[in-house]
Design a protein around this motif. Structure first.
Motif: not given
Length: 438
Positions: A96-97, A108-113, A122-123
């Protein structure tokens, strides 16, 4: 020093430190709380700035990789760009990007991009196996879906407010080439675009550029782009499947004057962009960088909006009210004449994590220059989102009120109470969390 997010608004006075190891980070947490971690500064608003901001740039090592599963263990300061540089030539790509590769794993984890494949896969959280988190007392906790699961779920999308991610295990996807088989589908209006999204749910990737200044029969005219990773047989050069064009980094060295972006210039740009996209209708091969990260080719493209900066409005609307809500949003934007040419529409699938932004339905993201006209429009866009059961993406927010957040997403009130009970609120805080009373 003065810090800001990618939108360059708001600007926050604070201290920026860059500890080199976990011991130095723990010492800083003990002596100078509350603080917030910062990666590459691509959050648009004030979620990664505060009175005490901690750069994670020295936590930049890749630790281990399992070619049997695609699992990469790396520190939080490693960027997706670095992951791609190291692993695409070996046949692996991020599962996922978001729309920029210049984001760290911690961010990317903090915002669950999310990316162009949320409807199908999914994210970022769906491909995160575990993470090591430094908590309020400086101790480090391993958490996953089975080990400290509540902490794990609240960290994914928790905007850095549960602790500092030190390292994580994520899963990459195997790919045969560096090419994407893209199908360009021009649509005349929003209804046609939504029909295409629903008809192409089997596609791995799907995204639309949308003309937010179109009116009447052209309201929401779009260029919908589906994508699949090309196979070896489809590559332009099967003998060198990962040999794709090297993009030049086009410099944008100056801030544009405030008058450069106005309804007339944006309308002209949108008309030209739509015509150019329509000429490319159908299937073709594009390189991975062009498909996933078109804006990364322009260095400091945020200067396009001038010294005052810009804000992004991004909402998610549920499936049953999405069409009506999107119609009203686009009508309001067209009436206002507020200039936004970076307008993106995506389809979301189901989302099961505790605090993440996506919900099954549609998400619309728009950039607006920081002008009185744009600011005057925001309350109306907020109201339309609220009326249709939507919510907002904190990684893009720079001006929402705590009342609006709680009306659209009551999960954050429970998150705030849980954070206080864990003693996190006195140790981790951003300018955004203080503004939103989290």
């Amino acid at each position: 020093m003065e810090l800001s997010g990618w939108g360059r608004y708001p600007r926050v006075q604070g201290t920026l430190t860059a500890p080199r190891d976990a011991a130095a980070l723990a010492a800083l947490l003990a002596t100078a709380p509350p603080l917030i971690a910062r990666g590459l500064g691509r959050a648009y608003g004030d979620s990664a700035v505060g009175a005490q901001t901690v750069s994670m740039r020295h936590f930049n090592r890749m630790i281990a990789f399992d070619p049997a599963t695609g699992q990469l263990v790396a520190e939080a300061g490693v960027s997706l760009a670095e992951v791609i540089d190291a692993f695409l030539p070996r046949g692996w790509f991020p599962s996922v990007t978001p729309g920029t590769k210049f984001v760290t794993l911690g961010g990317a984890i903090a915002a669950d991009v999310h990316g162009k494949n949320h409807h199908s896969e999914g994210a970022f959280s769906a491909f995160t196996d575990w993470l090591d988190l430094m908590g309020p007392d400086g101790s480090v906790t391993r958490c996953s879906r089975t080990e400290n699961p509540e902490l794990f779920q609240n960290t994914l999308g928790g905007m850095g407010l549960t602790g500092i991610v030190l390292r994580a295990a994520i899963r990459l996807r195997p790919v045969e080439t560096g090419w994407i088989r893209q199908t360009m589908i021009p649509t005349r209006n929003l209804d046609e675009a939504l029909e295409v999204f629903e008809e192409t749910l089997a596609a791995t990737y799907c995204v639309a550029w949308i003309d937010c200044l179109g009116t009447g029969a052209h309201l929401g005219r779009s260029l919908v782009m589906t994508g699949e990773h090309a196979t070896l047989n489809e590559a332009k050069r099967p003998a060198a499947p990962f040999d794709t064009p090297r993009h030049r980094n086009i410099p944008f060295p100056v801030d544009l004057p405030g008058f450069a972006l106005n309804p007339y210039t944006v309308r002209a740009f949108n008309a030209l962009y739509y015509r150019m996209g329509a000429r490319k209708a159908g299937e073709g091969l594009v390189d991975w960088d062009s498909y996933f990260y078109p804006l990364d080719a322009v260095q400091n493209w945020n200067r396009l909006y001038g010294r005052r900066g810009f804000m992004q409005f991004q909402c998610a609307l549920p499936l049953d009210t999405g069409r009506a809500g999107l119609t009203q949003l686009l009508e309001a934007i067209a009436r206002s004449g507020a200039a936004s040419f970076l307008a993106v529409l995506k389809r979301f699938g189901a989302q099961y994590s505790a605090i993440s932004f996506p919900m099954e339905g549609y998400t619309l993201a728009l950039d607006f220059p920081m002008t009185p006209r744009s600011l005057a429009l925001m309350p109306e866009l907020d109201r339309i989102t609220i009326d249709h059961g939507g919510r907002f993406y904190l990684a893009k927010d720079s001006r929402m009120s705590p009342e609006t957040l709680r009306r659209t997403d009551p999960r954050w009130a429970e998150f705030s109470r849980w954070r206080q009970a864990q003693g996190m609120d006195t140790r981790f805080a951003s300018a955004q969390s203080q503004r939103l009373e989290l």
